[in-house]
Scaffold this active site. Structure first.
Site, PDB file in Angstrom:
ATOM      1  N   ASP A  32       0.855  -1.173   0.000  1.00  0.00           N
ATOM      2  CA  ASP A  32       0.000   0.000   0.000  1.00  0.00           C
ATOM      3  C   ASP A  32       0.902   1.238   0.000  1.00  0.00           C
ATOM      4  OD1 ASP A  32      -2.314   1.653   0.437  1.00  0.00           O
ATOM      5  OD2 ASP A  32      -1.723   1.759   2.545  1.00  0.00           O
ATOM      6  N   ASP A  35      -0.367   5.071   0.767  1.00  0.00           N
ATOM      7  CA  ASP A  35      -0.674   6.083   1.785  1.00  0.00           C
ATOM      8  C   ASP A  35      -0.575   5.503   3.189  1.00  0.00           C
ATOM      9  OD1 ASP A  35      -1.186   7.505  -0.471  1.00  0.00           O
ATOM     10  OD2 ASP A  35      -3.239   8.041   0.028  1.00  0.00           O
TER      11      ASP A  35
END
Length: 415
Positions: free
Chosen positions: A187, A189
């Site tokens: 991922d 963010d």
């Protein structure tokens, strides 16, 4: 004829030539090497050698067992080391089942934590065969080789103890897979970078507070991600396209990110990012870090301004899992050899699909679902879960004339 063994244990100040002198001595006796283990801690060497011989004593070129015993004691005295010797009948070797790697990270790592973890292992009827330190800063990490344990039961036991001791614990099966080429899917963010890009954009649009509330609820799994994304993106309508350059300058990598990516790339791993964020930002990360694969959403821009919409298929929770499977197929890597790293509910499907799911400073729902959780602020701590030590990382960086991430982040905080 009975097979017997002699265990020779030398301990004392480490110096060049200890191992070679002992084995040169043993070469003069009719013995075979059954096992060897050596460790150095703070300049003190412990060398254990198990030799096997037939009958009650090793006779022949080198003489009797007594002669061997005396010769080893003489070498130990000459080296200023202590020696222990013990004999026994050689038992039939039975391969222990349930071989596991147990990785423990703490900042700091306290004796009580090691006692608690080792106590749980013993209570489960398992055995610690070896302990090795993988890192001493910025976190302390040790790896235990454990045999005789059921992996699922051991994972549950040690996860409970990790909460009590406030450490991170990972339990993985031993085997060749740890040395195989792997695909790491991460991922972006609040994982690869230290912020939520949509909140950086919202700050420029004057709607940060509203966007933060929706983002937090979505990451906890309380809202449908696609609906929440459309709601938040709509608030960005009217922002000039130039805002992307300003936000890219505000993005800060998580400490250890560069170290993690370049170390895995050296080992021929493949690296991918999947994001519910936006290609206008992730494309710069791909170029900066040399990332192999990426998937993210794209903000629509018309006449130089954001329209408040996204274009194409939205990368949501199931979309991230599909991306992981697609990247694995393109790389020719079995899904069992993939590692997924994330922090929010949007990452749950890819974490479940991967061979190893890692919750990095994650929401409770993700920590409960992942194979292991890492709660240190350093992304390169995940390298230790793969059996890569801090010393190996630093040696490789030194060969390439590179500095560590802590220094990099001081001198270069953004992309």
């Amino acid at each position: 004829m009975n097979q017997r063994t002699l265990l020779i244990t030398l301990s004392g100040p480490d110096r060049p030539g200890v191992t070679s002198r002992l084995f040169a001595l043993l070469a003069g006796f009719p013995v075979t090497v059954a096992d060897v283990e050596q460790v150095v801690i703070r300049g003190k060497l412990t060398l254990g050698v198990l030799v096997a011989y037939a009958g009650e004593r090793p006779t022949g070129t080198g003489g009797t067992l007594g002669a061997l015993w005396t010769a080893v004691e003489r070498i130990a005295e000459d080296l200023g080391m202590e020696v222990e010797l013990s004999t026994s009948s050689a038992p039939k070797e039975h391969r222990k089942r349930g071989r596991l790697h147990v990785t423990v990270l703490g900042a700091p790592l306290l004796p009580a934590a090691v006692a608690g973890i080792s106590g749980r292992i013993a209570a489960a009827g398992a055995n610690i065969d070896r302990i090795e330190r993988l890192a001493h800063y910025p976190v302390t990490c040790i790896e235990l080789a454990v045999s005789g344990a059921d992996p699922d039961a051991m994972r549950a036991e040690l996860a409970a103890e990790a909460v009590v001791q406030q450490v991170d614990v990972a339990v993985q099966r031993s085997g060749l897979h740890r040395r195989a080429k792997r695909l790491v899917v991460m991922d972006v963010d609040s994982t690869l970078i230290q912020a939520e890009v949509i909140e950086l954009l919202a700050a420029h649009a004057g709607c940060l507070g509203e966007v933060e509330k929706v983002t937090a609820a979505a990451m906890r799994g309380e809202l449908d991600f696609t609906a929440s994304l459309r709601e938040r993106v709509a608030l960005l309508a009217g922002l000039p396209e130039e805002i992307f350059e300003r936000v890219r300058a505000e993005v800060v990598l998580t400490p250890g990110a560069r170290t993690m990516v370049r170390t895995l790339k050296r080992l021929d791993y493949r690296f991918a990012i999947v994001s519910g964020g936006f290609t206008q930002i992730t494309d710069a990360l791909v170029a900066e870090l040399g990332i192999d694969y990426s998937a993210a959403n794209t903000l629509e821009v018309v006449d130089g301004k954001l329209t408040g919409r996204v274009t194409g298929e939205i990368v949501d929770r199931p979309g991230k899992a599909r991306a992981l499977l697609r990247f694995a197929a393109e790389a020719g890597i079995p899904v069992s050899q993939t590692v997924a790293i994330g922090d929010g509910a949007n990452d749950l499907d890819m974490i479940a699909a991967a061979g190893l799911g890692v919750a990095f400073n994650a929401k409770p729902v993700v920590r409960q679902a992942a194979d292991t959780a890492v709660n240190t602020p350093y992304l390169d701590s995940i390298l230790y879960l793969l059996g890569i030590s801090r010393a190996e990382v630093e040696a490789a960086d030194a060969e390439d004339g590179l500095v560590g991430d802590l220094q990099e982040n001081l001198s270069r905080p953004s992309l």
